[in-house]
Design a protein around this motif. Structure first.
Motif, PDB file in Angstrom:
ATOM      1  N   ILE A  34      48.968  41.765  51.011  1.00 60.27           N
ATOM      2  CA  ILE A  34      48.419  40.580  51.684  1.00 60.27           C
ATOM      3  C   ILE A  34      47.120  40.199  51.001  1.00 60.27           C
ATOM      4  N   THR A  35      46.975  38.917  50.738  1.00 55.92           N
ATOM      5  CA  THR A  35      45.848  38.412  49.970  1.00 55.92           C
ATOM      6  C   THR A  35      44.924  37.594  50.856  1.00 55.92           C
ATOM      7  N   VAL A  36      43.625  37.820  50.680  1.00 51.69           N
ATOM      8  CA  VAL A  36      42.612  37.043  51.383  1.00 51.69           C
ATOM      9  C   VAL A  36      41.619  36.517  50.359  1.00 51.69           C
ATOM     10  N   THR A  62      43.737  41.354  47.137  1.00 51.69           N
ATOM     11  CA  THR A  62      45.027  41.713  47.710  1.00 51.69           C
ATOM     12  C   THR A  62      44.983  43.165  48.163  1.00 51.69           C
ATOM     13  N   ALA A 119      48.610  43.533  58.633  1.00 50.70           N
ATOM     14  CA  ALA A 119      48.584  42.270  57.894  1.00 50.70           C
ATOM     15  C   ALA A 119      48.402  41.097  58.844  1.00 50.70           C
ATOM     16  N   GLY A 120      49.093  41.126  59.972  1.00 53.14           N
ATOM     17  CA  GLY A 120      48.945  40.072  60.969  1.00 53.14           C
ATOM     18  C   GLY A 120      47.545  40.057  61.566  1.00 53.14           C
ATOM     19  N   THR A 165      45.008  38.612  59.073  1.00 49.73           N
ATOM     20  CA  THR A 165      45.113  37.150  59.028  1.00 49.73           C
ATOM     21  C   THR A 165      44.395  36.539  60.224  1.00 49.73           C
ATOM     22  N   GLN A 192      40.609  36.833  59.710  1.00 48.98           N
ATOM     23  CA  GLN A 192      40.123  35.893  58.715  1.00 48.98           C
ATOM     24  C   GLN A 192      40.028  34.477  59.302  1.00 48.98           C
ATOM     25  N   GLN A 193      40.930  34.121  60.194  1.00 50.92           N
ATOM     26  CA  GLN A 193      40.904  32.800  60.818  1.00 50.92           C
ATOM     27  C   GLN A 193      39.816  32.679  61.880  1.00 50.92           C
TER      28      GLN A 193
END
Length: 183
Positions: free
Chosen positions: A18-20, A99, A107-108, A111, A114-115
């Motif tokens: 997973i990429t941020v 990544t 991973a969820g 995400t 990050q949001q």
């Protein structure tokens, strides 16, 4: 056939790549490499669940920092999946694309974080794989820590006291004493 330098080959079983995108400074100043292990911290603004009578006004949000994941493998920085990294380029970049190898639930959560906040990375030594149970950090935990470790009271905002109703109502009464003895 997948080439040996493929990201899919480097992703451990049970994990997902997973990429941020994040700023370079909170990503250890850009000094991380593929193959490094990091702890991921989240700086979050948690909404207060005290909702006022007016639907659009809520209580003041609480800002917390929490160690979200520990001992996370960095799979890639940008398109680089091999060590060593391009430190000069990474340090000059304002943002990095990082990544990680996380399980699907993590991973969820990453995400979501990050949001709803900001990420910070802490680089781990290669020999350290120990995880810790840590509480989230806020003004109260910082104040308690400084008081305990340094004897310094910064007097930050305290959480609201929880008022619980009395188990049974006490009625007022008068005690009468004479000569130090109750009558």
């Amino acid at each position: 056939l997948v080439p040996q330098s493929s990201l899919a080959i480097k992703t451990p079983p049970g994990k997902r790549a997973i990429t941020v995108q994040m700023e370079s400074l909170p990503a250890v100043g850009g000094l991380i490499n593929p193959g490094d292990y990091v702890d991921i911290l989240g700086n979050l603004t948690v909404p207060n669940d005290n909702v006022s009578a007016q639907p659009k006004i809520t209580g003041a949000p609480n800002t917390v920092t929490a160690m979200i994941f520990q001992n996370v493998l960095v799979l890639a920085i940008g398109t680089n999946i091999n060590t060593p990294g391009a430190y000069d380029v990474q340090q000059q970049a304002k943002t990095l694309i990082v990544t990680f190898a996380l399980d699907p639930e993590e991973a969820g959560l990453l995400t979501f974080i990050q949001q709803n906040g900001k990420l910070q990375l802490a680089l781990r030594p290669t020999s350290d794989t120990k995880s810790f149970m840590l509480q989230a950090s806020d003004w109260e935990t910082l104040s308690d820590y400084l008081l305990e470790k340094q004897g310094t009271n910064i007097g930050g905002p305290k959480s609201r006291a929880q008022i619980e109703p009395a188990a049974e109502e006490t009625k007022p009464y008068i005690q009468v004493f004479r000569g130090g003895r109750e009558l």
